[in-house]
Design a protein around this motif. Structure first.
Motif, short mmCIF file in Angstrom:
data_model
loop_
_atom_site.label_atom_id
_atom_site.label_comp_id
_atom_site.label_asym_id
_atom_site.label_seq_id
_atom_site.Cartn_x
_atom_site.Cartn_y
_atom_site.Cartn_z
N GLU A 86 -6.90 -11.86 29.72
CA GLU A 86 -6.76 -12.42 28.53
C GLU A 86 -7.60 -13.41 28.23
O GLU A 86 -8.10 -13.90 26.96
N GLY A 87 -7.86 -14.52 29.15
CA GLY A 87 -8.81 -15.51 28.92
C GLY A 87 -10.38 -15.04 28.65
O GLY A 87 -11.02 -15.38 27.87
N LEU A 88 -10.76 -13.86 29.36
CA LEU A 88 -11.84 -13.18 29.15
C LEU A 88 -11.89 -12.36 27.69
O LEU A 88 -12.87 -12.64 26.96
N ALA A 89 -11.07 -11.96 27.33
CA ALA A 89 -10.84 -11.37 25.92
C ALA A 89 -10.95 -12.48 25.04
O ALA A 89 -11.60 -12.36 23.62
N GLY A 90 -10.34 -13.65 24.99
CA GLY A 90 -10.38 -14.93 24.15
C GLY A 90 -11.74 -15.27 23.82
O GLY A 90 -11.95 -15.77 22.74
N ILE A 91 -12.55 -15.35 25.25
CA ILE A 91 -13.98 -15.79 25.07
C ILE A 91 -14.67 -14.76 24.41
O ILE A 91 -15.47 -15.23 23.33
#
Length: 338
Positions: A189-194
């Motif tokens: 989720e963090g990667l997708a947010g970036i």
């Protein structure tokens, strides 16, 4: 005795646990602590070590579980005297809502979008090194990381070139191996947010990085290149949201006053730094920037003896220093007549 409680995030599970528990226990209180559901084992291990060292039962209680269930129950409880929370602005608002009416005293350490301002007279090499470490430490997943960089027009071209060179020296990989300087993001989720924030950046030019790393061993993790974006649109999420990952937007400005005005546009007010040899610049910045902590010629590092906390949407209350003890004590007036 009515115990205080703390709810902590995943990104600094040892350090923030110490910030919450040490002053509470030093002030004579037992404490209930809920770690993030992503990092419960760290808190449990530290509590086990404390017990092994002689801490009595009931002094440090660890409660694990998800925020929407266990966290909410702790926030709603009327049996706990105070709550110290560290986490996102959105979650902090939920904690405030569920705590309303319980009579708890709150410390809210919420998100940040820390600006770093580099004046024309700054030690350029020192400022470049500070920008690289201040942004890409812990893969940018730190509340007081440098998330916006403002550089004086006179030095912007040279500074940006040096920043690009130093950023591209960062070795990304598994942190257990020697020589690795930056690891992965915490979650998919963090990667997708970036990736989403970068795609929505507007007119900014990516001058370094900008891609997910997927080849070989990278494919099993949430790896993203250290990224620099030059002069994104002023409405870009990179300049207005808390970007919890390795993207650094760089904006050139014509004066210190312009940099301060630009930096203050966001709802955040956690930390900020100015890089200069001038005491006048330092005073001007410290007096006018919206931030709970201000650094001069450094960023990110916080001595444990100084108060720490934010302004505006970044929260209220202070941790560390003598202020931390105040949250865990009560004043009581006793008047005795003979």
């Amino acid at each position: 005795m009515i115990a205080p409680e703390s709810i902590i995030p995943w990104n600094m599970p040892v350090l923030i646990m110490a910030w919450k528990t040490a002053p509470a226990i030093a002030a004579g209180n037992p404490i209930v602590l809920k770690p993030s559901a992503k990092t419960p084992l760290t808190a449990l291990a530290i509590a086990a070590l404390a017990k092994e060292a002689g801490m009595p039962d009931g002094v440090l209680e660890i409660v694990t579980g998800r925020g929407e269930t266990v966290g909410r129950a702790l926030a709603e409880s009327r049996e706990l005297a105070s709550l110290s929370f560290t986490g996102s602005v959105a979650t902090g608002k939920e904690v405030e809502k569920f705590s309303c009416g319980t009579g708890k005293r709150l410390i809210m350490e919420l998100g940040g979008s820390d600006p770093m301002v580099v004046c024309a007279d700054a030690d350029m090499d020192k400022a470049v090194a500070g920008a690289v470490s201040g942004r890409f430490y812990n893969c940018g997943q730190t509340c007081t990381a440098i998330k916006r960089l403002f550089v004086a027009d006179e030095i912007a071209e040279e500074f940006t070139a040096k920043l690009k060179t130093e950023t591209e020296k960062i070795t990304v990989g598994n942190g257990i191996f020697k020589g690795i300087r930056m690891g992965p993001l915490n979650s998919r989720e963090g990667l997708a947010g970036i990736e989403s924030a970068l795609e929505r950046r507007g007119t900014g030019e990516v001058i370094s990085g900008g891609e997910r790393l997927t080849e070989g061993a990278f494919g099993a993790g949430n790896f993203f290149e250290p990224t620099i974006v030059l002069n994104p649109d002023e409405k870009s999420p990179l300049l207005n949201e808390e970007i919890f990952g390795p993207i650094l937007p760089v904006v050139s400005v014509d004066s210190l006053e312009s940099a301060i005005e630009y930096a203050n546009r966001t709802p955040f007010g956690l930390g900020a730094s100015v890089w200069t040899k001038s005491l006048k610049n330092s005073y001007t910045f410290a007096e006018n920037i919206d931030a709970g902590i201000v650094w001069v010629n450094r960023h990110l590092k916080i001595p444990p003896e100084v108060p720490f906390g934010g302004e505006k949407a970044s929260g209220y209350g202070r941790e560390n220093g003598l202020d931390a003890l105040k949250h865990y004590t009560r004043e009581k007036t006793v008047i005795i007549s003979p």
